[in-house]
Design a protein around this motif. Structure first.
Motif, short mmCIF file in Angstrom:
data_model
loop_
_atom_site.label_atom_id
_atom_site.label_comp_id
_atom_site.label_asym_id
_atom_site.label_seq_id
_atom_site.Cartn_x
_atom_site.Cartn_y
_atom_site.Cartn_z
N THR A 137 0.83 -1.22 0.00
CA THR A 137 0.00 0.00 0.00
C THR A 137 0.86 1.26 0.00
N GLN A 138 2.12 1.13 0.40
CA GLN A 138 3.04 2.26 0.35
C GLN A 138 3.88 2.24 -0.93
N ASP A 139 3.56 1.32 -1.85
CA ASP A 139 4.27 1.15 -3.12
C ASP A 139 5.76 0.88 -2.92
N ALA A 140 6.08 0.18 -1.86
CA ALA A 140 7.48 -0.16 -1.56
C ALA A 140 7.81 -1.54 -2.11
N GLY A 141 8.89 -1.64 -2.84
CA GLY A 141 9.40 -2.93 -3.30
C GLY A 141 8.47 -3.69 -4.23
N LEU A 142 7.68 -2.99 -5.00
CA LEU A 142 6.67 -3.66 -5.83
C LEU A 142 7.22 -4.72 -6.79
N PRO A 143 8.38 -4.53 -7.42
CA PRO A 143 8.85 -5.58 -8.33
C PRO A 143 9.05 -6.93 -7.64
N TRP A 144 9.34 -6.92 -6.36
CA TRP A 144 9.57 -8.15 -5.62
C TRP A 144 8.34 -8.60 -4.84
N LEU A 145 7.59 -7.64 -4.33
CA LEU A 145 6.48 -7.99 -3.44
C LEU A 145 5.19 -8.31 -4.17
N LEU A 146 4.91 -7.67 -5.29
CA LEU A 146 3.68 -7.97 -6.01
C LEU A 146 3.63 -9.43 -6.47
N PRO A 147 4.67 -9.97 -7.07
CA PRO A 147 4.60 -11.38 -7.46
C PRO A 147 4.39 -12.31 -6.25
N LEU A 148 5.04 -11.98 -5.16
CA LEU A 148 4.89 -12.78 -3.94
C LEU A 148 3.45 -12.69 -3.43
N ALA A 149 2.89 -11.50 -3.40
CA ALA A 149 1.52 -11.30 -2.92
C ALA A 149 0.51 -12.02 -3.81
N VAL A 150 0.68 -11.91 -5.12
CA VAL A 150 -0.25 -12.57 -6.04
C VAL A 150 -0.16 -14.08 -5.87
N ARG A 151 1.03 -14.60 -5.68
CA ARG A 151 1.18 -16.04 -5.47
C ARG A 151 0.49 -16.47 -4.18
N ILE A 152 0.64 -15.70 -3.11
CA ILE A 152 -0.03 -16.02 -1.84
C ILE A 152 -1.55 -15.99 -2.04
N LEU A 153 -2.05 -14.98 -2.72
CA LEU A 153 -3.49 -14.88 -2.95
C LEU A 153 -4.01 -16.07 -3.76
N ARG A 154 -3.29 -16.44 -4.79
CA ARG A 154 -3.71 -17.60 -5.60
C ARG A 154 -3.68 -18.88 -4.79
N ASP A 155 -2.66 -19.04 -3.95
CA ASP A 155 -2.52 -20.28 -3.19
C ASP A 155 -3.51 -20.40 -2.04
N THR A 156 -3.91 -19.28 -1.46
CA THR A 156 -4.76 -19.33 -0.27
C THR A 156 -6.24 -19.08 -0.55
N ALA A 157 -6.57 -18.53 -1.71
CA ALA A 157 -7.96 -18.19 -1.99
C ALA A 157 -8.92 -19.37 -1.87
N PRO A 158 -8.62 -20.54 -2.47
CA PRO A 158 -9.60 -21.63 -2.39
C PRO A 158 -9.92 -22.06 -0.95
N SER A 159 -8.90 -22.16 -0.11
CA SER A 159 -9.14 -22.61 1.26
C SER A 159 -9.86 -21.54 2.08
N GLN A 160 -9.53 -20.28 1.84
CA GLN A 160 -10.19 -19.22 2.59
C GLN A 160 -11.64 -19.06 2.17
N ILE A 161 -11.89 -19.15 0.88
CA ILE A 161 -13.26 -19.03 0.39
C ILE A 161 -14.09 -20.22 0.86
N ALA A 162 -13.51 -21.42 0.86
CA ALA A 162 -14.22 -22.61 1.32
C ALA A 162 -14.63 -22.49 2.78
N GLY A 163 -13.85 -21.75 3.55
CA GLY A 163 -14.16 -21.54 4.95
C GLY A 163 -15.18 -20.43 5.18
#
Length: 132
Positions: A61-87
């Motif tokens: 949200t502070q636009d810090a380190g986006l080249p490294w953090l955005l891919p990591l965040a998107v990967r976390i979102l993709r990996d955790t979305a099914p289990s979180q939504i199922a809950g």
């Protein structure tokens, strides 16, 4: 001559901090700095692989380190979305941090866009603050 800028899809070494990955050490925050400024300074010194989703959200949200953090965040979102939504519940801080980046961010890092990560199935965020 136009030189291409290399945009990492993820950190080569998740044990590295943003300071090391960017090659840029920030000075200590001023004495009267807000808690947000202090937190961002401290999080930049931590290995990116150790950052929790809420810490990633704070940096993004502070636009810090986006080249490294955005891919990591998107990967976390993709990996955790099914289990979180199922809950029946989804922790949306990281999702909000990612999808509310300005259009210029996605122009710079199209490979990280939420829509691309989800196969083009995510709604877009309208300028009126609504999903469309």
């Amino acid at each position: 001559m136009v030189r291409s800028v290399r945009r990492p899809s993820r950190p080569r070494d998740p044990t590295q901090s943003l300071e090391r990955l960017q090659g840029q050490r920030w000075p200590e925050p001023p004495e009267d700095a807000t808690s947000l400024v202090r937190a961002v300074h401290a999080l930049r010194r931590r290995p990116v692989g150790d950052l929790r989703p809420e810490e990633l959200a704070r940096l993004i949200t502070q636009d810090a380190g986006l080249p490294w953090l955005l891919p990591l965040a998107v990967r976390i979102l993709r990996d955790t979305a099914p289990s979180q939504i199922a809950g029946g519940w989804y922790d949306d801080d990281l999702l909000y941090a990612v999808v509310t980046r300005k259009a210029q961010v996605w122009e710079r890092f199209p490979e990280c866009s939420p829509a691309k990560a989800a196969g083009g199935e995510l709604p877009s965020w309208s300028s009126g603050g609504r999903f469309t």
